[in-house]
Write a protein that holds these residues in place. Sequence first.
Motif, PDB file in Angstrom:
ATOM      1  N   VAL A 177      36.261  28.100  46.447  1.00  0.00           N
ATOM      2  CA  VAL A 177      34.989  28.765  46.738  1.00  0.00           C
ATOM      3  C   VAL A 177      33.924  27.715  47.083  1.00  0.00           C
ATOM      4  O   VAL A 177      33.100  27.924  47.981  1.00  0.00           O
ATOM      5  CB  VAL A 177      34.562  29.645  45.541  1.00  0.00           C
TER       6      VAL A 177
ATOM      7  N   PRO B  24      33.734  39.155  44.489  1.00  0.00           N
ATOM      8  CA  PRO B  24      35.039  39.365  43.860  1.00  0.00           C
ATOM      9  C   PRO B  24      35.504  40.793  44.110  1.00  0.00           C
ATOM     10  O   PRO B  24      34.705  41.730  44.063  1.00  0.00           O
ATOM     11  CB  PRO B  24      34.758  39.154  42.365  1.00  0.00           C
TER      12      PRO B  24
ATOM     13  N   TRP C  19      34.254  34.804  37.097  1.00  0.00           N
ATOM     14  CA  TRP C  19      35.494  34.848  37.873  1.00  0.00           C
ATOM     15  C   TRP C  19      36.133  33.480  37.904  1.00  0.00           C
ATOM     16  O   TRP C  19      35.497  32.474  37.594  1.00  0.00           O
ATOM     17  CB  TRP C  19      35.267  35.366  39.289  1.00  0.00           C
TER      18      TRP C  19
ATOM     19  N   ASP D  82      38.188  30.806  40.377  1.00  0.00           N
ATOM     20  CA  ASP D  82      38.470  30.455  41.765  1.00  0.00           C
ATOM     21  C   ASP D  82      39.968  30.159  41.898  1.00  0.00           C
ATOM     22  O   ASP D  82      40.440  29.100  41.491  1.00  0.00           O
ATOM     23  CB  ASP D  82      37.632  29.218  42.144  1.00  0.00           C
TER      24      ASP D  82
ATOM     25  N   ARG E 153      38.320  34.917  44.479  1.00  0.00           N
ATOM     26  CA  ARG E 153      37.609  35.104  43.213  1.00  0.00           C
ATOM     27  C   ARG E 153      38.311  36.190  42.390  1.00  0.00           C
ATOM     28  O   ARG E 153      38.212  37.369  42.713  1.00  0.00           O
ATOM     29  CB  ARG E 153      36.161  35.524  43.480  1.00  0.00           C
TER      30      ARG E 153
ATOM     31  N   THR F 186      38.442  38.190  38.965  1.00  0.00           N
ATOM     32  CA  THR F 186      37.621  38.471  37.790  1.00  0.00           C
ATOM     33  C   THR F 186      38.498  38.921  36.623  1.00  0.00           C
ATOM     34  O   THR F 186      39.630  39.380  36.811  1.00  0.00           O
ATOM     35  CB  THR F 186      36.616  39.610  38.076  1.00  0.00           C
TER      36      THR F 186
END
Lengths: 279, 319
Positions: free
Chosen positions: A246, B99, B197, B199, B204, B206
């Motif tokens: 991310v 997410p 969350w 990675d 993502r 959760t």
Amino acid sequence: MREFPLFIPWEDDHLAAILTVPEGDPRGLVLLLTGLGAPRSHRFQMWAIAAARLSDRGVASVRWEYRGLHDSTGSMRETSSVLLTLDQAATIATFAEQATGIGQMGVVGNCHGAEVALMMAAERAECVGAMCILPEGAVRGRWGSILRRMTGRKVSALVRARPILRRLTRPIRRMDTRPKRTLDVPLAKALGRNRIVFLYDQIHMRSGPTDFSKIRKLVDRLPQTSRDRCELWVISSWGLDRFGSVETQEAALDAVDTWADQTFGLGRHHRPPLAVAAQ
Amino acid sequence: MPLNEELVRLYRSFEDPEAGVREEFHQPRLGPGRTVAVLSRPTGSSSSVGWVLCHSFGIEQVNLHRLEVLTARAMAAAGFPVLRFHVQGYGDAERRGEPVDVAWHVDGTADALSFVRTLDGVEAVGLIGFRFGALVAALVADRGGVAHLGLVQPYVTGSHFLNEFLQTALFEQMFDTIGQQAETPRSLLDHLDSHEWKDLNGFRLTLQAYQRIIQIDLTSDVRRFRGSALVLGLSRSGEMPEEPARLAAHLGSIGAECSTEAIAEKWAHMLGQHHFMKVGDGEVERDVFFETFPRVAASVVRWANRTVADRLPSPAAPG
């Protein structure tokens, strides 16, 4: 922002695309290209997010899928040559320009898409710049090819799987790679008229097919004015090849925003974003 | 210069007379936002059964998308209207960079069914799901109103799917983070306990999604479905894999009319993963499922043709 999904004819097939236009008059158009295998929105919606962020800046964009992949028609057993995808990219660009009436285009692409982006920047008069994310500028040299043919994939896989073997063979691999032939001419042409930003992460900059030193060698042979148009931006996180974290996704999106601001003269940023260092 | 609206409207669809298929983009609201969907229809006469395809979870949505597309086009060529779409949080859907909520899969599918029911001539609907999408399809079908259920490489439980999904992700991560502390399923759960969350190689994940998925158990969650079903499994040997076989047995036990089919595929273990492999000097990549995806699509079409024909009222006797 308005988005228009489209099937754009190319030869006997139809390429699936999304044209994104901001409210009001767009300042420019960006062609968003993927590597082979990724969908138009890219992994983790990267290009869909980029399109929304570009739209916030008043920039239209078009993202699309190569023939034979995802929603586009046709078939692709093996990844096709860059020239074939260049022709598809040109068709998409022409359509988007006709639909929006915009005469200034920038191109952003990763991996295979980065090579196409470079060629678009070299060939299209309306192109005002490109961002090439991890282009594969290096190819295996003669010895590597011979060794691979003799020993097959298993030895390569074994080396890849063992960090120590990988480390020991790295100098040999680096010596035995050469710049991709198809890159030489477009790189010179593109830098002859446009600013080109190369975006890398640390891991991919110095090894394998994305080894930037091979591109650097080609750039160093060009006149000073062309060399000045070449910029290298490096992301500090890892996994840029698959947008595999991310943090990397955010850094890459920031980089696209900054590049767009600079390319279309929006004047918001004048330096690469914090997570990206210019080198 | 204003947008050429007529031009963009003109290219919203295409027709392939040779294949007998017409495809059109739609932008309906499915789940908690608008999304992009493709409606594939036959150019000739259309069946009264409409279908919705359910995609898989996480990065598998990308890796299995071509299988969905080929299935949709093969179904349309056989006379069925078929809708495929991006669940919120995927592809071109309105919700981006968030997410994924498992409820978006289920609610989006239910809304997509409503969309297909409004199509001219559609009197019954069916669902086809791929891996995680098969879990979603079965859950939605059990709510009622779904006549046909096609399940490609399905799971019985969400935990089994998640185990495979996480193993693949953690294995990939090992290659990307050489020299760093390798992630384990335990450390991943610990992380989820204290963060919004995790990675997972760019996705993502959760705690809420994790918990919702491991709660899924089709042997207890699906009890009412009585329609026709196909359970299609892929394995190296050509034998039905264990999970799909268990699911077929369960569907049969609750009164569904369940057909099974197993397809032999050398790369079956890679279904849901990136399917382009480097060949030769590494400059070319080959699609390892190039022949298999059309075979899977053809099997689904054969079953759909059979099951829909079985349920059509018999023509009146002449005279």
